[in-house]
Design a protein around this motif. Structure first.
Motif, short mmCIF file in Angstrom:
data_model
loop_
_atom_site.label_atom_id
_atom_site.label_comp_id
_atom_site.label_asym_id
_atom_site.label_seq_id
_atom_site.Cartn_x
_atom_site.Cartn_y
_atom_site.Cartn_z
N CYS A 152 2.52 9.10 -8.52
CA CYS A 152 1.82 9.28 -7.24
C CYS A 152 1.06 10.60 -7.24
O CYS A 152 1.59 11.63 -7.61
CB CYS A 152 2.79 9.22 -6.07
SG CYS A 152 2.82 7.59 -5.34
N CYS B 46 2.72 -1.23 -8.77
CA CYS B 46 2.95 -0.02 -9.58
C CYS B 46 3.54 -0.39 -10.95
O CYS B 46 3.34 0.30 -11.93
CB CYS B 46 3.84 0.96 -8.85
SG CYS B 46 3.03 1.68 -7.42
N CYS C 79 -3.22 5.84 -11.28
CA CYS C 79 -2.66 5.15 -10.12
C CYS C 79 -3.11 3.69 -10.08
O CYS C 79 -4.29 3.40 -9.87
CB CYS C 79 -3.06 5.87 -8.83
SG CYS C 79 -2.31 5.10 -7.40
N LYS D 280 -1.89 1.55 -7.89
CA LYS D 280 -1.93 1.16 -6.48
C LYS D 280 -3.36 1.25 -5.94
O LYS D 280 -3.80 0.39 -5.20
CB LYS D 280 -1.02 2.12 -5.70
CG LYS D 280 -0.68 1.67 -4.34
CD LYS D 280 0.39 2.55 -3.74
CE LYS D 280 0.00 4.02 -3.75
NZ LYS D 280 1.04 4.89 -3.20
N GLN D 281 -4.07 2.31 -6.38
CA GLN D 281 -5.44 2.47 -5.90
C GLN D 281 -6.36 1.38 -6.43
O GLN D 281 -7.44 1.17 -5.92
CB GLN D 281 -5.96 3.85 -6.28
CG GLN D 281 -5.20 4.92 -5.55
CD GLN D 281 -5.89 6.26 -5.59
OE1 GLN D 281 -6.87 6.43 -6.28
NE2 GLN D 281 -5.36 7.21 -4.85
N ARG D 282 -5.88 0.71 -7.49
CA ARG D 282 -6.68 -0.42 -8.01
C ARG D 282 -6.13 -1.74 -7.47
O ARG D 282 -6.36 -2.80 -8.03
CB ARG D 282 -6.63 -0.40 -9.54
CG ARG D 282 -7.27 0.85 -10.12
CD ARG D 282 -7.60 0.67 -11.59
NE ARG D 282 -6.41 0.58 -12.42
CZ ARG D 282 -5.80 1.64 -12.99
NH1 ARG D 282 -6.29 2.85 -12.80
NH2 ARG D 282 -4.75 1.50 -13.73
N LYS D 283 -5.35 -1.65 -6.39
CA LYS D 283 -4.76 -2.82 -5.72
C LYS D 283 -3.86 -3.62 -6.65
O LYS D 283 -3.87 -4.85 -6.64
CB LYS D 283 -5.87 -3.73 -5.13
CG LYS D 283 -6.69 -3.09 -4.03
CD LYS D 283 -6.01 -3.20 -2.68
CE LYS D 283 -6.68 -2.35 -1.63
NZ LYS D 283 -5.80 -1.70 -0.70
N ASP E 257 0.82 -1.23 0.00
CA ASP E 257 0.00 0.00 0.00
C ASP E 257 0.85 1.27 0.00
O ASP E 257 0.42 2.31 -0.47
CB ASP E 257 -0.87 0.04 1.27
CG ASP E 257 -1.99 -0.97 1.19
OD1 ASP E 257 -2.25 -1.46 0.07
OD2 ASP E 257 -2.58 -1.29 2.24
N ILE F 283 -4.47 10.37 -9.78
CA ILE F 283 -5.49 9.38 -9.47
C ILE F 283 -5.85 8.54 -10.71
O ILE F 283 -5.99 7.33 -10.63
CB ILE F 283 -6.75 10.09 -8.93
CG1 ILE F 283 -6.31 11.02 -7.83
CG2 ILE F 283 -7.86 9.12 -8.56
CD1 ILE F 283 -6.91 11.06 -6.55
#
Ligand code: NAI
Length: 345
Positions: A330, A344, A336, A338-341, A323, A333
């Motif tokens: 970064c 990177c 990203c 990471k925000q979609r799990k 996370d 949005i």
């Protein structure tokens, strides 16, 4: 076993990290030297390098680390302006500790402010010398004063709460204002013009470099108090010194300094300080300098060690998912992963 090389370590780093590794799940190599192009070879055979604010993680260092098979750069701090994230992308994963104790930093900023305006540092030295005179120690009330906070993230918001507790009028500037926060956002120029006290809590980026400069100081109120617990290069130190000498700036409290990398964190009391600008600033009666100390509380050190270990474990045990991974996108949005799990890269 995961092997971690820690650069730029002090006793307090070792103590907190060793406490988190009681079962010896990882092999730690603690190094006192900073990570630079000259010391990067010390990371050979390691899976992870753990670095701090003044380590150099530029393109050359990253290429070497990649060549040596290092898989992760674990920052044991929040700010990552010293890492070339775009160079690392696709080669080495970078993780950080997004928040370890925003209270530590915000409370240090408040401590500096009170020390400065109530002349506590002067009084402390006087009474130790049995000098009980009050001459020159007149301060001013915080109640009713306007404080301008630049950057209303985790630390800025806590600092704002503290200021509100003193009955201060808070105005703020943030490139990305927090929605429904009830904060009174103003333009940067208005903040400069109206604030009795200005406190910096934004990250260091191209845009924020030398945010405090000759022109911005010109716009400020006479006697303004400037607090910087964020990153040194937010302030053009020469402009600040000019502002102090011309009496435009009433006081400055600096926990960070643009050229701190080769100076701070070490005992240099037996040496001649080669940085004329810093020496001049420190010699001013209305300047207080602490050496990047704002983070240094027991709670913060424990959180830093625990989160860093968790970051490393999560990466090696979860197929590279973490996370707290950073990449050059970064904050963007739309792109990203990471925000979609996802990883990177
Ligand atoms: P954060 O990420 O929670 O908040 C930063 C805020 O700055 C965000 O609201 C963001 O929108 C805002 N921002 C981004 N670009 C900006 C711009 N161009 N102008 C104005 N605002 C902008 O970060 P946090 O945890 O509050 O930390 C703030 C800074 O404190 C860090 O960047 C770090 O440099 C510094 N820090 C210093 C420590 C010390 O020991 N002195 C320890 C920890 C952090």
């Amino acid at each position: 076993m995961i092997k971690v090389a820690f650069f730029d370590t002090k006793e307090y780093d070792r103590a907190s990290f060793e406490l988190c590794n009681v079962q010896n799940e990882m092999e730690f190599k603690f190094l006192e030297t900073k990570l630079t192009e000259d010391t990067v070879d010390l990371a050979k055979d390691c899976d992870v390098v753990c670095v701090f604010v003044n380590d150099t993680v530029n393109d050359k260092v990253i290429d070497k680390l990649y060549e040596y098979g290092v898989k992760m750069i674990a920052l044991r701090c929040a700010g990552y302006n010293n890492v070339d994230l775009s160079r690392a992308y696709g080669k080495i994963h970078v993780v950080h500790v997004p928040a370890y104790s925003p209270y530590a930093v915000a409370e240090h900023a408040a401590a500096l402010l009170l020390t400065s305006i109530r002349r506590i540092h002067k009084a402390y030295n006087r009474t130790r010398d049995f000098n009980f005179s009050l001459n020159g120690l007149t301060g001013f009330d915080l109640q009713g004063k306007t404080v301008g906070v630049v950057g209303t993230g985790k630390i800025g918001r806590i600092f704002i709460n503290i200021c509100q507790g003193f009955g201060m009028n808070v105005i703020a500037y943030d490139k990305f204002p927090a929605k429904d926060s009830g904060l009174h956002y103003v333009s940067l120029d208005e903040l400069f013009e109206k604030s009795d006290i200005i406190s910096l809590h934004c990250p260091l980026t191209e845009e924020t470099t030398h945010l405090i400069n000759h022109e911005s100081i010109e716009k400020m109120k006479k006697g303004v108090v400037i607090l910087n617990t964020s990153r040194g290069a937010l302030i053009n130190a020469e402009a600040l010194l000019e502002g102090i000498k011309s009496r435009k700036v009433g006081a400055a409290c600096l926990d960070v300094y643009e050229e701190e990398a080769d100076i701070f964190f070490e005992d240099r009391s037996g040496h001649i300080l080669n940085d004329e600008l810093l020496a001049r600033l420190i010699s001013m009666p209305n300047v207080i300098v602490t050496s990047h100390q704002a983070f240094l509380t027991k709670e913060a050190l424990t959180n830093i060690a625990e989160t860093t270990i968790k970051n490393i474990k999560s990466f090696f045990e979860n197929d590279g998912l973490c996370d707290n991974e950073l990449c050059y996108r970064c904050g963007n949005i739309e792109h990203c992963k990471k925000q979609r799990k996802q990883r990177c890269f």
